[in-house]
Design an enzyme around this catalytic site. Sequence first.
Site, PDB file in Angstrom:
ATOM      1  N   HIS A 129      33.384 -79.990   1.614  1.00  0.00           N
ATOM      2  CA  HIS A 129      32.074 -80.106   2.251  1.00  0.00           C
ATOM      3  C   HIS A 129      31.010 -79.914   1.165  1.00  0.00           C
ATOM      4  O   HIS A 129      30.209 -78.978   1.226  1.00  0.00           O
ATOM      5  CB  HIS A 129      31.925 -79.080   3.372  1.00  0.00           C
ATOM      6  CG  HIS A 129      30.849 -79.396   4.350  1.00  0.00           C
ATOM      7  ND1 HIS A 129      31.059 -79.432   5.714  1.00  0.00           N
ATOM      8  CD2 HIS A 129      29.535 -79.686   4.185  1.00  0.00           C
ATOM      9  CE1 HIS A 129      29.933 -79.720   6.342  1.00  0.00           C
ATOM     10  NE2 HIS A 129      28.981 -79.889   5.413  1.00  0.00           N
ATOM     11  N   ASN A 180      30.864 -87.203  12.926  1.00  0.00           N
ATOM     12  CA  ASN A 180      29.646 -86.396  12.922  1.00  0.00           C
ATOM     13  C   ASN A 180      28.504 -87.287  13.407  1.00  0.00           C
ATOM     14  O   ASN A 180      28.282 -88.366  12.854  1.00  0.00           O
ATOM     15  CB  ASN A 180      29.308 -85.906  11.515  1.00  0.00           C
ATOM     16  CG  ASN A 180      30.306 -84.914  10.962  1.00  0.00           C
ATOM     17  OD1 ASN A 180      31.298 -84.584  11.604  1.00  0.00           O
ATOM     18  ND2 ASN A 180      30.050 -84.433   9.758  1.00  0.00           N
ATOM     19  N   ASP A 214      23.035 -68.419  -2.726  1.00  0.00           N
ATOM     20  CA  ASP A 214      23.691 -67.331  -3.455  1.00  0.00           C
ATOM     21  C   ASP A 214      24.201 -66.237  -2.517  1.00  0.00           C
ATOM     22  O   ASP A 214      25.261 -65.651  -2.748  1.00  0.00           O
ATOM     23  CB  ASP A 214      22.733 -66.704  -4.470  1.00  0.00           C
ATOM     24  CG  ASP A 214      22.510 -67.585  -5.696  1.00  0.00           C
ATOM     25  OD1 ASP A 214      23.079 -68.693  -5.745  1.00  0.00           O
ATOM     26  OD2 ASP A 214      21.764 -67.156  -6.603  1.00  0.00           O
ATOM     27  N   ARG A 221      35.705 -74.838  12.956  1.00  0.00           N
ATOM     28  CA  ARG A 221      35.762 -75.711  11.796  1.00  0.00           C
ATOM     29  C   ARG A 221      34.983 -75.073  10.649  1.00  0.00           C
ATOM     30  O   ARG A 221      33.785 -74.799  10.791  1.00  0.00           O
ATOM     31  CB  ARG A 221      35.175 -77.090  12.127  1.00  0.00           C
ATOM     32  CG  ARG A 221      35.225 -78.031  10.934  1.00  0.00           C
ATOM     33  CD  ARG A 221      34.433 -79.305  11.129  1.00  0.00           C
ATOM     34  NE  ARG A 221      34.333 -79.985   9.831  1.00  0.00           N
ATOM     35  CZ  ARG A 221      33.420 -80.894   9.518  1.00  0.00           C
ATOM     36  NH1 ARG A 221      32.510 -81.262  10.396  1.00  0.00           N
ATOM     37  NH2 ARG A 221      33.413 -81.435   8.319  1.00  0.00           N
ATOM     38  N   ASN A 258      33.939 -84.342   4.080  1.00  0.00           N
ATOM     39  CA  ASN A 258      32.850 -84.355   5.054  1.00  0.00           C
ATOM     40  C   ASN A 258      31.763 -85.325   4.607  1.00  0.00           C
ATOM     41  O   ASN A 258      31.188 -85.172   3.528  1.00  0.00           O
ATOM     42  CB  ASN A 258      32.232 -82.965   5.205  1.00  0.00           C
ATOM     43  CG  ASN A 258      31.161 -82.939   6.283  1.00  0.00           C
ATOM     44  OD1 ASN A 258      31.473 -83.004   7.470  1.00  0.00           O
ATOM     45  ND2 ASN A 258      29.901 -82.876   5.889  1.00  0.00           N
ATOM     46  N   GLU A 259      31.521 -86.348   5.437  1.00  0.00           N
ATOM     47  CA  GLU A 259      30.392 -87.263   5.272  1.00  0.00           C
ATOM     48  C   GLU A 259      30.356 -87.919   3.895  1.00  0.00           C
ATOM     49  O   GLU A 259      29.492 -87.635   3.056  1.00  0.00           O
ATOM     50  CB  GLU A 259      29.077 -86.549   5.572  1.00  0.00           C
ATOM     51  CG  GLU A 259      29.023 -86.019   6.991  1.00  0.00           C
ATOM     52  CD  GLU A 259      27.723 -85.337   7.351  1.00  0.00           C
ATOM     53  OE1 GLU A 259      27.488 -85.104   8.553  1.00  0.00           O
ATOM     54  OE2 GLU A 259      26.927 -85.031   6.428  1.00  0.00           O
ATOM     55  N   GLN A 286      26.896 -73.155   2.770  1.00  0.00           N
ATOM     56  CA  GLN A 286      25.779 -72.841   3.653  1.00  0.00           C
ATOM     57  C   GLN A 286      25.826 -71.426   4.223  1.00  0.00           C
ATOM     58  O   GLN A 286      24.799 -70.909   4.664  1.00  0.00           O
ATOM     59  CB  GLN A 286      25.705 -73.860   4.786  1.00  0.00           C
ATOM     60  CG  GLN A 286      25.327 -75.260   4.307  1.00  0.00           C
ATOM     61  CD  GLN A 286      25.270 -76.250   5.438  1.00  0.00           C
ATOM     62  OE1 GLN A 286      26.281 -76.834   5.816  1.00  0.00           O
ATOM     63  NE2 GLN A 286      24.096 -76.449   5.993  1.00  0.00           N
ATOM     64  N   GLU A 340      30.929 -82.905  14.420  1.00  0.00           N
ATOM     65  CA  GLU A 340      29.619 -82.248  14.345  1.00  0.00           C
ATOM     66  C   GLU A 340      28.674 -82.926  15.324  1.00  0.00           C
ATOM     67  O   GLU A 340      28.663 -84.145  15.452  1.00  0.00           O
ATOM     68  CB  GLU A 340      28.986 -82.344  12.947  1.00  0.00           C
ATOM     69  CG  GLU A 340      29.572 -81.435  11.891  1.00  0.00           C
ATOM     70  CD  GLU A 340      28.822 -81.542  10.574  1.00  0.00           C
ATOM     71  OE1 GLU A 340      27.603 -81.845  10.594  1.00  0.00           O
ATOM     72  OE2 GLU A 340      29.447 -81.330   9.528  1.00  0.00           O
ATOM     73  N   TYR A 370      24.320 -87.138  15.048  1.00  0.00           N
ATOM     74  CA  TYR A 370      23.138 -86.384  15.429  1.00  0.00           C
ATOM     75  C   TYR A 370      22.057 -87.241  16.058  1.00  0.00           C
ATOM     76  O   TYR A 370      21.349 -86.779  16.940  1.00  0.00           O
ATOM     77  CB  TYR A 370      22.535 -85.674  14.204  1.00  0.00           C
ATOM     78  CG  TYR A 370      23.377 -84.553  13.660  1.00  0.00           C
ATOM     79  CD1 TYR A 370      23.160 -83.241  14.055  1.00  0.00           C
ATOM     80  CD2 TYR A 370      24.397 -84.803  12.752  1.00  0.00           C
ATOM     81  CE1 TYR A 370      23.923 -82.194  13.555  1.00  0.00           C
ATOM     82  CE2 TYR A 370      25.180 -83.773  12.245  1.00  0.00           C
ATOM     83  CZ  TYR A 370      24.946 -82.472  12.650  1.00  0.00           C
ATOM     84  OH  TYR A 370      25.727 -81.449  12.160  1.00  0.00           O
ATOM     85  N   HIS A 382      20.260 -73.345  -9.460  1.00  0.00           N
ATOM     86  CA  HIS A 382      19.930 -72.356 -10.482  1.00  0.00           C
ATOM     87  C   HIS A 382      19.134 -72.980 -11.628  1.00  0.00           C
ATOM     88  O   HIS A 382      18.386 -72.279 -12.315  1.00  0.00           O
ATOM     89  CB  HIS A 382      21.206 -71.707 -11.033  1.00  0.00           C
ATOM     90  CG  HIS A 382      21.905 -70.833 -10.040  1.00  0.00           C
ATOM     91  ND1 HIS A 382      23.233 -70.486 -10.138  1.00  0.00           N
ATOM     92  CD2 HIS A 382      21.452 -70.236  -8.899  1.00  0.00           C
ATOM     93  CE1 HIS A 382      23.563 -69.714  -9.125  1.00  0.00           C
ATOM     94  NE2 HIS A 382      22.502 -69.554  -8.351  1.00  0.00           N
TER      95      HIS A 382
END
Length: 500
Positions: free
Chosen positions: A144, A327, A74, A99, A188-189, A41, A400, A329, A61
């Site tokens: 991740h 995590n 990219d 993290r 992660n997740e 990210q 998170e 939200y 791509h």
Amino acid sequence: MKLGIAVGYLIVDRLLSLAGQIACQSFPPEFRFGVATSSYQIEGAWNKKIKGENIWDHLLHTRPEFVADRSNGDVACDSYHLWEQDLDLIAEMGVDFYRFSINWPRLLPNGFANKISADGRRYYGDLISGLRARGIAPVVTLYHWELPQSLQDLGGWANPLSVEWFADYARVVFSLYADQVDTWLTINEAIYVCEPSYRDIVAPGLVNEVGALLCSKYILLAHAAAYRIYEEEFKPKYGGEVSIANHEFWFEPKTDEDLDITVLARDYAFTRFSYPIYSAEGGWPPLLEAFMEEKSKSEGYPRSKLPAFTPEEIELVKGSYDFFGLNHYSSRTVRAALPGEEYGAFSADGFDEIGAILESRPEWASESGQDWLTVHPEGIRNLLNRIKQQYGDIKIMITENGFTDLDGDLNDIGRIEYFESYLEQVLLAINGDKVNVVGYTAWSLLDNFEWTSGYQSHFGMHAVDFSDPRRPRTPKASARYFKSVARARSLDVGNFTAAN
């Protein structure tokens, strides 16, 4: 499924909502605050030096339409080149830890441990050393969502050998950096690695419901293998801690008639990836295992689509943790699907498998810019209490928690209100309910590439100008707010707007 079990869940939920209402605004002195990012990210430099291709590189791509604005990672925030600026931002915020994740093929270009990239080794070594020089603890995530495409071509997480591949990778990372890193997260997740990946929603963009369930087993075994490597080979010397970061919504029944389906939905989405690790018994959650066995037979499969653990595998996975990584939200209500009803966006997470419909309550509505991110602060407190209820008085690190918007406003009052309301509920869980929460990680340090939303969604406490090749960063009001909370160890920090 026993109705009594579900009723018990509801009673506890309602009692928790009434318990521990206190006025204390201060966190314990040992409580730690941090910020987080992930490699794909923010890093960019997707083909720098001898870095290998990962599944997101390959997917975007070849299928750019996969992302709403047809963008990709990219370049992203170009943190590969601007990492020192990022570390200075973190130091300015006064947090305790950062993290971040290691991009597997940046370190191991072909995915296997026989070839280590000198460039990748240097990059992550500089990042870790730079953090420590600034008095910031590195918290490192091994995976991740950056699986090497070379390994995906061999079956990815649906291949039993993925356990060995990940274990070999983990040993390389530990060997390089365990003397400087005290806290590790393996995966992660896991639910998002396994479910949307096999429903053409995230990379690698496949469609295979059985693959999602095979992935569930092998990713847990991979986590456990990495944990045992650290436990046996590195912990005696360095004494660090390792766990997994699971994403959990708070689920509650839409009506009293939906108690059983809510318990099953919790098992399918979350307990599937925590019960094998944190429970005293180990193995799959019993209700889920029985449901999947019966459903698979009804569909004509000779055995359950959710592959069984052997007794040896149960013991390998059970207890493979030093803390609970959470995590969180948002929250959802759960009800049983009506005959022929469409499942909507949440079919991507496999809820059509169990016949559950996820919805929200009107009072949880928000202006987050994301339909999935409804705001229900009490959900995090309820969830923290449920973890304690299920697994005992274990340490919990919130790995998170964060808020997004569509316009990237520097005066991000909505994000400040989100942080404040959720942190208040964390305090109530700590001081009122005596839940052992040891840390909180805000997502995210920077506006970044937000997966299938591209650059249209902004989670960052720092804005990034993606139209400028220099990628300048600008603090938002929330960065100043979070800095004040982290330094004061208190929510009593006043008002923060773009003007102050």
